[in-house]
Design an enzyme around this catalytic site. Structure first.
Site, PDB file in Angstrom:
ATOM      1  CE  LYS A 172      -0.075  16.502  20.494  1.00  0.00           C
ATOM      2  NZ  LYS A 172       0.210  17.904  20.876  1.00  0.00           N
TER       3      LYS A 172
ATOM      4  CE  LYS B 206       7.442  14.845  28.860  1.00  0.00           C
ATOM      5  NZ  LYS B 206       7.101  16.252  29.141  1.00  0.00           N
TER       6      LYS B 206
ATOM      7  CE  LYS C  28       7.849  21.744  25.079  1.00  0.00           C
ATOM      8  NZ  LYS C  28       6.924  20.831  25.781  1.00  0.00           N
TER       9      LYS C  28
ATOM     10  N   GLY D  48       0.168  23.331  24.183  1.00  0.00           N
ATOM     11  CA  GLY D  48       0.614  24.443  25.011  1.00  0.00           C
ATOM     12  C   GLY D  48       1.772  24.041  25.905  1.00  0.00           C
ATOM     13  CG  ASP D  49       5.861  24.037  27.712  1.00  0.00           C
ATOM     14  OD1 ASP D  49       6.636  24.838  28.245  1.00  0.00           O
ATOM     15  OD2 ASP D  49       5.920  22.815  27.900  1.00  0.00           O
TER      16      ASP D  49
ATOM     17  CB  SER E 241      -1.832  16.088  23.658  1.00  0.00           C
ATOM     18  OG  SER E 241      -1.855  17.316  24.323  1.00  0.00           O
TER      19      SER E 241
END
Length: 450
Positions: free
Chosen positions: A91, A115, A127, A166-167, A384
């Site tokens: 994730k 995190k 990522k 998203g980022d 999320s």
């Protein structure tokens, strides 16, 4: 406590990845915070577990071929770093930015492991992204790129395997285009393989706001418990003007704080009397509708625009510093200036926005609250995870329920950090230790490290 040079067990990583300095920075920062564990009676196990966590389970790299508005085929690179599935499916967000490379994504994915562990949800770490730059591209070009990117990535996604979000450079528009392509290719509908989706096709209430809101919920808790104050009239500097910065500013305004700054890569707007609701609307309209530069609205806001500056380059007194832009934006010089001007707290909305030297300044400063991003910006991935739960149940929760869960999540994370502080550590050490120990314990129970 060990020093940076004492972490000899990291030497192999240093030799292998000298070309990935940001990744090595994230690894060394985490290792320094855990050095007491490495020096303790179970230190050998913790070192082995840490080294296992520092190597991704797999890295997927691919070419993205897309057509521009002139009919020419363009090429970009794409990646998905599937870092750790110890606690659950991979994730973590997708970043579209010209600075993206494998090392940047490894740094972000490594941070994501801990995190996600802090949220208490069954989420692994990952990522991904591309060196594609959405700025200056037409809507059609962005759509065609997203479709090409998802055509490659879709074969690796599944609700129980890997669920990106998203980022930077990937907002609701990009998520929509990618999810549309996924549905087109797979003929699977209602499947939660992306989060941050529109409410029209499986999104969650509060998801766009979650990272910024969660940051301010954490800030509010820290200020109350450490300073016995509330946020009313506190002078708060925010860097960035994207999703996280916007909603952090909005929540600060609700709590009566003075939002002093927002910024982008070209400059900063300083609101000496504090941002107003009208100012917030102008920033949001500039960034979300027109995808413009803050310089374009300097005559529409009450603040003063400074070209080529950032909130951390200006000699201004802030009570709270909330970096929400990008990695390593606060260096040692900026940190010393913040401390000199009496900053009371630094809580990170971005990932690793404070470099190692600046972190050392904040640690040594008497009375400065310092909370790393893996704790203070965990609200985004937390919601999320809640979006994934709603997708699995084919339900949509009310915004009040999601917001309540977000607030509770940030409170629980702070309490975990506070436990370490009561044992003689710091909030920062508490965040790092709690996330690491959860993953290390699970690795031992799975028989992956022993």
């Amino acid at each position: 406590m060990s020093t940076r040079g004492d972490l000899d067990f990291l030497d192999d990583l240093r030799r292998k990845y000298p070309h990935q300095p940001t990744f090595l920075q994230a690894v060394e920062e985490m290792a320094l915070a855990l050095s007491d564990l490495f020096d303790g009676p179970d230190g050998d196990f913790y070192q082995r577990a840490f080294l296992a966590m520092a190597e991704p389970e797999r890295i997927i790299a691919f070419r993205v071929s897309w057509m521009d508005d002139n009919g020419k085929i363009r090429f970009n690179r794409g990646w998905r770093v599937q870092f750790s599935s110890v606690l659950g499916p991979f994730k973590g967000g997708l970043r579209f930015h010209p600075t993206v490379d494998e090392g940047v994504l490894k740094f972000l994915g490594f941070e994501q492991i801990f995190k996600n562990a802090l949220t208490g949800l069954p989420l692994g770490g990952g990522k991904g992204g591309s060196d594609f730059d959405p700025k200056g591209k037409s809507d059609g070009e962005v759509r065609r790129f997203c479709e090409a990117f998802m055509s490659e990535l879709c074969r690796y996604l599944h609700p129980s395997t890997d669920v990106p979000a998203g980022d930077i450079g990937v907002g609701g528009r990009e998520i929509g285009y990618m999810y549309g392509q996924y549905k087109r290719i797979t003929n699977r509908h209602g499947v939660g393989v992306l989060t941050g989706k529109s409410m029209n096709f499986g999104g969650s209430e509060i998801r766009p706001e979650a990272t910024g809101y969660g940051l301010i919920y954490m800030t509010k808790i820290a200020v109350q418990r450490k300073l016995n104050r509330n946020l009313t009239d506190m002078r708060c500097a925010i860097s960035g003007s994207g999703n996280v910065a916007q909603f952090a500013a909005k929540k600060l305004l609700e709590f009566g704080a003075k939002v002093m700054t927002v910024s982008d890569s070209n400059g900063v707007i300083v609101f000496e009397s504090g941002m107003t609701a009208t100012d917030w609307d102008a920033v949001s309209d500039c960034k979300n509708k027109h995808r413009g530069r803050l310089s374009s609205i300097q005559d529409k806001v009450s603040g003063q625009y400074y070209d080529g500056e950032s909130p951390w380059s200006l000699d201004i007194k802030y009570d709270l510093a909330l970096p929400c832009a990008t990695q390593n934006e606060i260096d040692e010089k900026s940190a010393r200036q913040l401390v000199k001007n009496g900053v009371l707290g630094v809580l990170e909305g971005a990932n690793l926005p404070t470099d190692l030297e600046a972190q050392a300044v904040f640690r040594k400063a008497d009375g400065v609250i310092y909370v790393p991003g893996k704790a203070s910006n965990a609200g985004g991935v937390g919601v999320s995870g809640l979006e994934m739960s709603q997708n699995a149940q084919r339900l949509t929760w009310k915004s009040e329920k999601v917001d309540e869960k977000l607030h509770g999540m940030m409170d629980e994370i702070y309490s975990m950090m506070e436990e370490a502080e009561l044992s003689g550590g710091t909030l920062e050490q508490g965040a790092n230790r709690a996330g690491f120990l959860k993953v290390a314990t699970a690795m031992r129970e799975l028989g992956w490290v022993y």
